[in-house]
Design an enzyme around this catalytic site. Sequence first.
Site, PDB file in Angstrom:
ATOM      1  N   GLU A 108      -3.505  27.000  11.236  1.00 22.74           N
ATOM      2  CA  GLU A 108      -2.363  26.232  11.717  1.00 22.74           C
ATOM      3  C   GLU A 108      -1.065  27.010  11.483  1.00 22.74           C
ATOM      4  O   GLU A 108      -0.912  27.685  10.480  1.00 22.74           O
ATOM      5  CB  GLU A 108      -2.327  24.913  10.924  1.00 22.74           C
ATOM      6  CG  GLU A 108      -1.546  23.810  11.577  1.00 22.74           C
ATOM      7  CD  GLU A 108      -1.694  22.488  10.819  1.00 22.74           C
ATOM      8  OE1 GLU A 108      -2.833  22.034  10.579  1.00 22.74           O
ATOM      9  OE2 GLU A 108      -0.649  21.923  10.462  1.00 22.74           O
ATOM     10  N   ASP A 110       3.049  25.906  11.882  1.00 21.56           N
ATOM     11  CA  ASP A 110       3.825  24.686  12.153  1.00 21.56           C
ATOM     12  C   ASP A 110       5.334  24.848  12.111  1.00 21.56           C
ATOM     13  O   ASP A 110       5.857  25.459  11.175  1.00 21.56           O
ATOM     14  CB  ASP A 110       3.602  23.639  11.033  1.00 21.56           C
ATOM     15  CG  ASP A 110       2.185  23.227  10.868  1.00 21.56           C
ATOM     16  OD1 ASP A 110       1.512  23.023  11.863  1.00 21.56           O
ATOM     17  OD2 ASP A 110       1.759  23.103   9.695  1.00 21.56           O
ATOM     18  N   GLU A 112       7.976  21.708  11.844  1.00 24.95           N
ATOM     19  CA  GLU A 112       8.057  20.252  11.760  1.00 24.95           C
ATOM     20  C   GLU A 112       9.510  19.855  11.567  1.00 24.95           C
ATOM     21  O   GLU A 112      10.220  20.453  10.759  1.00 24.95           O
ATOM     22  CB  GLU A 112       7.228  19.726  10.593  1.00 24.95           C
ATOM     23  CG  GLU A 112       5.755  19.768  10.900  1.00 24.95           C
ATOM     24  CD  GLU A 112       4.918  19.261   9.749  1.00 24.95           C
ATOM     25  OE1 GLU A 112       4.032  18.438   9.980  1.00 24.95           O
ATOM     26  OE2 GLU A 112       5.152  19.698   8.607  1.00 24.95           O
TER      27      GLU A 112
END
Length: 330
Positions: A108, A110, A112
């Site tokens: 992953e 990310d 955010e």
Amino acid sequence: MCSLSSMLVFMALFAGLASGFALEKLHVISFDEGYTHLFGDQNLVVRKDGKSARLSLDERTGSGFVSNDLYLHGFFSAKIKLPADYTAGVVIAFYMSNGDMYEKNHDEIDFEFLGNIRGKEWRIQTNVYGNGSTHLGREERYNLWFDPTEDFHQYSILWSDSHIIFYVDNVPIREVKRSESMGGDFPSKPMSLYSTIWDGSKWATDGGKYGVNYKYAPYIAQFSEFVLHGCTVDPIEQFPTCDASAEDLSHVAELTSSQRRKMENFRRKRMTYSYCYDQTRYKVAPPECVVDPAEAKRLRVYDPVTFGDRGHRHGKSRHRNRAVSGSEAM
Ligand SMILES: *[C@@H]1O[C@H](CO)[C@@H](O)[C@H](O)[C@H]1NC(C)=O
């Protein structure tokens, strides 16, 4: 033949380095060319011209979209405008993941965005997992030098086999280098791109002190200028097909000295949290961390940070569950 092709490779590489990899010149695609609906029914709206889309969160559900293709390395970007006013508890994620394919050892990368109460600014968080390394969060948090609710800004992920670079409006804000010590924790399997909006009341704002207030719903995030410039991978054959220029990414992922100065400047001014300095979580900083005593002093004054539960962010049913628990919290 051989010498001609090696000359062409050299020329392409030289052109890439000389131009500093013209990120701003990459091909912008329509929503449908790159993405498809993931969850949230009519809370995903694609504009008529096909060039932009919006995701909303209301008391019924959040929403999300996912790329049509899987990618192994590339440059991935979108312009995003975040919802304004009271947004505590709201989480918007723009990320790569293969959590649907690899339950135990997923990767992953990310971005955010964590909402806030009125008058307090949005924060961004970046993180990386490799091969299921969810026991070791590598989160960093920052504030921005602009108001992300006033206009569209570009958020980008460059991922090669040796580097991951996060950019905001073409300013590199974080670089993760593949190192021996990180081992399998560096993302290495094909991933899809996702963007979602969801209810993170339990953790996103001051450790869950302020939750989503549906009186202010719907919360709307707008997206445009989609760039998906990478090596697409057939999900069955797992064989990557690269755009010639995407193959060069590993060479151009080296930051120039002026980019590096910009990044360091950003981090010194804007970084409010780094896992490398979190002695509550990690008695010994993870091996890739280079601990700077001045940074340690600065970052330790910030409040401890609460993190969301990653495992509950992927897959349609889980997204729905989260939306349901959001409405219960009204
Ligand atoms: C990934 O994790 C699995 C166990 O879940 C392990 O067997 C494998 O060696 C790991 N791969 C790498 C590259 O570290």
